[in-house]
Design a protein around this motif. Structure first.
Motif, PDB file in Angstrom:
ATOM      1  N   VAL A 141       0.865  -1.068  -0.054  1.00  0.00           N
ATOM      2  CA  VAL A 141      -0.085  -0.053   0.008  1.00  0.00           C
ATOM      3  C   VAL A 141       0.924   1.242   0.061  1.00  0.00           C
ATOM      4  O   VAL A 141       1.751   1.354   0.765  1.00  0.00           O
ATOM      5  N   THR A 142       0.565   2.286  -0.758  1.00  0.00           N
ATOM      6  CA  THR A 142       1.337   3.316  -0.941  1.00  0.00           C
ATOM      7  C   THR A 142       0.659   4.433   0.023  1.00  0.00           C
ATOM      8  O   THR A 142      -0.379   4.444   0.650  1.00  0.00           O
ATOM      9  N   ASP A 149      -0.492   7.388  -0.575  1.00  0.00           N
ATOM     10  CA  ASP A 149      -1.473   7.999  -0.935  1.00  0.00           C
ATOM     11  C   ASP A 149      -2.784   7.073  -0.890  1.00  0.00           C
ATOM     12  O   ASP A 149      -3.895   7.343  -0.599  1.00  0.00           O
ATOM     13  N   GLU A 150      -2.470   5.818  -0.967  1.00  0.00           N
ATOM     14  CA  GLU A 150      -3.594   5.006  -0.697  1.00  0.00           C
ATOM     15  C   GLU A 150      -4.050   4.586   0.757  1.00  0.00           C
ATOM     16  O   GLU A 150      -5.159   4.453   0.977  1.00  0.00           O
ATOM     17  N   ALA A 182      -6.525   7.330   1.464  1.00  0.00           N
ATOM     18  CA  ALA A 182      -7.967   7.234   0.700  1.00  0.00           C
ATOM     19  C   ALA A 182      -8.640   6.221   1.328  1.00  0.00           C
ATOM     20  O   ALA A 182      -9.844   5.944   1.521  1.00  0.00           O
ATOM     21  N   ALA A 183      -7.850   4.824   1.636  1.00  0.00           N
ATOM     22  CA  ALA A 183      -8.503   3.691   2.154  1.00  0.00           C
ATOM     23  C   ALA A 183      -9.013   4.019   3.435  1.00  0.00           C
ATOM     24  O   ALA A 183     -10.011   3.579   3.935  1.00  0.00           O
ATOM     25  N   TYR A 211      -9.364  -0.679   0.499  1.00  0.00           N
ATOM     26  CA  TYR A 211      -8.064  -0.632  -0.508  1.00  0.00           C
ATOM     27  C   TYR A 211      -8.896  -0.768  -1.919  1.00  0.00           C
ATOM     28  O   TYR A 211      -8.714   0.016  -2.945  1.00  0.00           O
ATOM     29  N   ILE A 265     -11.061   2.176  -3.381  1.00  0.00           N
ATOM     30  CA  ILE A 265     -10.412   3.442  -3.969  1.00  0.00           C
ATOM     31  C   ILE A 265     -10.581   3.730  -5.189  1.00  0.00           C
ATOM     32  O   ILE A 265     -10.138   3.117  -6.209  1.00  0.00           O
ATOM     33  N   ARG A 266     -11.002   5.013  -5.314  1.00  0.00           N
ATOM     34  CA  ARG A 266     -11.079   5.581  -6.728  1.00  0.00           C
ATOM     35  C   ARG A 266     -10.698   7.165  -6.951  1.00  0.00           C
ATOM     36  O   ARG A 266     -10.732   7.777  -8.125  1.00  0.00           O
ATOM     37  N   ASP A 304      -7.498   2.304 -11.889  1.00  0.00           N
ATOM     38  CA  ASP A 304      -6.552   1.926 -10.948  1.00  0.00           C
ATOM     39  C   ASP A 304      -7.237   1.157  -9.880  1.00  0.00           C
ATOM     40  O   ASP A 304      -6.834   0.232  -9.254  1.00  0.00           O
ATOM     41  N   ARG A 305      -8.629   1.448  -9.702  1.00  0.00           N
ATOM     42  CA  ARG A 305      -9.231   0.823  -8.976  1.00  0.00           C
ATOM     43  C   ARG A 305      -9.408  -0.780  -9.046  1.00  0.00           C
ATOM     44  O   ARG A 305      -9.492  -1.770  -8.341  1.00  0.00           O
ATOM     45  N   ARG A 356      -6.394  -2.774  -8.370  1.00  0.00           N
ATOM     46  CA  ARG A 356      -6.247  -3.048  -6.894  1.00  0.00           C
ATOM     47  C   ARG A 356      -7.406  -4.348  -6.854  1.00  0.00           C
ATOM     48  O   ARG A 356      -7.084  -5.253  -5.918  1.00  0.00           O
TER      49      ARG A 356
END
Length: 363
Positions: free
Chosen positions: A209-210, A212-213, A216-217, A253, A256-257, A265-266, A269
């Protein structure tokens, strides 16, 4: 050469060499058979608890909608005034004309955004799983939910994810068959609650997980906590990097969009979580699988028969040798972002995406 005596008791014959080996092998075989049959019994018990949907292959009902609503009243006529029965007949003829690949088994995984068990919702996740026995490949093909297309029986074009809300998995399957020319008759549907329970039951999934993620998560984690009435920060992620996500964290996770390329990207994931879950399932014993099924299967809805589900489960140990590939639809360069009736949608080149799906399926 003198034979080796394995054991001897008064009043019994000696069990020696080859006979002893044969006896030991017979005992081991009997134990393994008993273990296998016990697993089959438990799996069969679990399969009996699934919510089976026998209606999915029936004709799609004609549905009318004048707006982007979650429900739609049934109607007996279409836009041109033709009877609904003629529409149903045409849908069946179109579906029957699709080419069938005997080497490929297609299954649509549907993740509904419903938070209430048994309630019909939009399909937040749509992943076509194609198992090709000839090429020994498993392909995961994600359909983005904002694809704008014709839904059979609906007056106006709409987003793909609205099909499940309008007519359930039956209408969603028919929409994919009609638009993307892929023969998919089977589905497994889960909601938010059952997804979280499944990930927890397999012990979580390891995801990188980054930063940024993380932020958002955690927004989704807090929303889930609010929905279930638990502490706001329960289960929030604290640091980036590889970590084991539980059910609530994995769902957050996967949803996330707001960062990266949005829904594209969602879906990446979502497929990553699916691959990690599959890797864990591959290592489970028959009894472990049976225990998992007993917990999880009552929460899913499917139109697979018990025999088909059992066949898939028994083939699971062979899947480690299958190559896993994935993609998303629409593919890059085949769509444009537009606003239609207040909705952000993806207008796509169907022919190019149909070709990509066939490539993924056939290998």
């Amino acid at each position: 050469m003198k034979k080796t005596t394995i054991f001897k008791r008064s009043g019994t014959r000696k069990v020696t060499g080859k006979k002893a080996a044969f006896s030991a092998a017979a005992v081991i075989a009997a134990v393994l058979l008993l273990f296998f049959l016990s697993g089959i019994f438990l799996i069969n018990y679990s399969l009996n608890r699934i919510h089976y949907d026998p209606e999915t292959k029936s004709p799609v009902p004609f549905i009318r909608t004048d707006s982007d609503s979650r429900t739609a009243p049934e109607s007996s006529q279409n836009q041109s005034g033709a009877p609904g029965s003629l529409v149903e007949k045409q849908l069946l003829e179109d579906a029957a004309s699709l080419p069938e690949n005997q080497n490929v088994f297609n299954l649509l995984l549907i993740g509904s955004d419903s938070r209430v068990p048994g309630q019909r919702g939009r399909s937040d996740t749509m992943i076509l799983v194609s198992i090709n026995r000839r090429t020994r490949r498993v392909a995961f093909t994600s359909f983005l939910r904002d694809i704008y297309l014709r839904i059979p029986g609906i007056w106006q074009e709409n987003r793909l994810n609205a099909a499940n809300a309008f007519g359930g998995p039956s209408l969603l399957l028919e929409t994919i068959r009609r638009n993307f020319q892929v023969q998919v008759d089977h589905y497994i549907s889960v909601d938010f609650s059952s997804f979280m329970k499944f990930i927890d039951r397999i012990g979580g999934v390891e995801i990188d997980v980054t930063d940024d993620e993380i932020a958002a998560a955690n927004e989704y984690v807090r929303n889930i906590n609010l929905w279930y009435g638990i502490a706001e920060n329960d289960g929030v992620l604290c640091s980036a990097g590889k970590q084991l996500l539980n059910g609530k964290q994995a769902l957050s996770y996967a949803r996330i969009r707001s960062i990266g390329s949005g829904d594209f990207d969602r879906t990446d994931r979502q497929r990553a979580i699916l691959r990690k879950a599959l890797e864990k399932l591959k290592t489970q014993s028959l009894l472990e699988s049976a225990s998992l099924l007993n917990t999880f299967l009552p929460d899913i809805t499917t139109n697979l028969s018990k025999g088909e589900l059992l066949s898939l489960l028994l083939l699971l140990p062979s899947y480690p040798n299958y190559k896993v590939e994935s993609c998303h639809i629409p593919i890059n360069g085949t769509f444009s972002c537009q606003n239609v009736r207040g909705m952000s949608v993806l207008k796509i080149d169907l022919s190019k995406n149909v070709a990509e799906i066939q490539k993924q399926i056939s290998g």
